[in-house]
Design a protein around this motif. Structure first.
Motif, mmCIF file in Angstrom:
data_model
loop_
_atom_site.group_PDB
_atom_site.id
_atom_site.type_symbol
_atom_site.label_atom_id
_atom_site.label_comp_id
_atom_site.label_asym_id
_atom_site.label_seq_id
_atom_site.Cartn_x
_atom_site.Cartn_y
_atom_site.Cartn_z
ATOM 1 N N ALA A 55 0.842 -1.181 0.000
ATOM 2 C CA ALA A 55 0.000 0.000 0.000
ATOM 3 C C ALA A 55 0.886 1.242 0.000
ATOM 4 O O ALA A 55 2.053 1.183 0.418
ATOM 5 N N LYS A 87 3.686 2.163 2.723
ATOM 6 C CA LYS A 87 3.834 1.014 3.627
ATOM 7 C C LYS A 87 4.788 -0.008 3.024
ATOM 8 O O LYS A 87 5.130 0.039 1.855
ATOM 9 N N SER A 107 -5.325 -10.998 7.643
ATOM 10 C CA SER A 107 -6.222 -9.955 7.152
ATOM 11 C C SER A 107 -7.043 -10.377 5.936
ATOM 12 O O SER A 107 -8.038 -9.723 5.611
ATOM 13 N N LYS A 129 -12.183 -4.755 0.634
ATOM 14 C CA LYS A 129 -12.307 -3.626 1.547
ATOM 15 C C LYS A 129 -11.367 -2.502 1.080
ATOM 16 O O LYS A 129 -10.362 -2.775 0.421
ATOM 17 N N PRO A 130 -11.662 -1.268 1.444
ATOM 18 C CA PRO A 130 -10.742 -0.177 1.064
ATOM 19 C C PRO A 130 -9.304 -0.435 1.517
ATOM 20 O O PRO A 130 -8.362 -0.043 0.812
ATOM 21 N N GLU A 131 -9.123 -1.093 2.637
ATOM 22 C CA GLU A 131 -7.765 -1.377 3.118
ATOM 23 C C GLU A 131 -7.028 -2.429 2.297
ATOM 24 O O GLU A 131 -5.845 -2.673 2.523
ATOM 25 N N ASP A 132 -7.715 -3.044 1.337
ATOM 26 C CA ASP A 132 -7.057 -3.960 0.411
ATOM 27 C C ASP A 132 -6.399 -3.206 -0.752
ATOM 28 O O ASP A 132 -5.704 -3.824 -1.563
ATOM 29 N N THR A 133 -6.618 -1.909 -0.827
ATOM 30 C CA THR A 133 -6.009 -1.106 -1.887
ATOM 31 C C THR A 133 -4.493 -1.171 -1.803
ATOM 32 O O THR A 133 -3.905 -0.890 -0.759
ATOM 33 N N THR A 192 -7.541 -1.012 -6.558
ATOM 34 C CA THR A 192 -8.084 0.119 -5.813
ATOM 35 C C THR A 192 -9.509 -0.207 -5.407
ATOM 36 O O THR A 192 -10.334 -0.523 -6.266
ATOM 37 N N SER A 230 -14.668 3.084 -1.026
ATOM 38 C CA SER A 230 -15.630 2.863 0.065
ATOM 39 C C SER A 230 -17.017 3.304 -0.337
ATOM 40 O O SER A 230 -17.234 3.924 -1.365
#
Length: 111
Positions: free
Chosen positions: A40, A43, A62, A86-90, A108, A111
């Motif tokens: 990400a 990160k 996750s 989920k957005p956090e999988d972007t 991408t 949400s």
């Protein structure tokens, strides 16, 4: 020369699904453990899933229950089916095998 080429990244809404593919050449695919990683923005690159020669799988906590890694030894290809995104999988998703990385494919999730 070993090459890994990912495809399938896209823009998708939360709750949607995507399937990533990693086509390989230049390696004895059936002998290799293959993996998917993701990075990400800002990160580090993290493990998503791996699959052994015999089909044994391992997942990051996750993504357990949502993602499925598989391989087609006849096609020298490894897949990552991603559901309930989920957005956090972007992230940029990378294929890894035989100590070589692919170029990555962007996923991408809005949400």
């Amino acid at each position: 020369q070993v090459q890994l080429v990912e495809s399938g990244g896209d823009f998708v809404q939360a709750g949607g699904s995507l399937r990533l593919s990693c086509s390989t050449s230049g390696l004895i695919f059936i002998r290799n453990v293959m993996g998917w990683y993701r990075q990400a923005p800002g990160k580090q690159r993290d493990l998503v899933a791996t699959i052994t020669r015999g089909g044994g799988t391992n997942y990051a906590d996750s993504v357990k229950g949502r993602f499925t890694i598989s391989r087609d030894n006849a096609k020298n290809t490894v897949y990552l089916q991603m559901n309930s995104l989920k957005p956090e999988d972007t992230a940029v998703y990378y294929c890894y095998g035989n100590r070589v990385w692919g170029q990555g494919t962007l996923v991408t999730v809005s949400s």
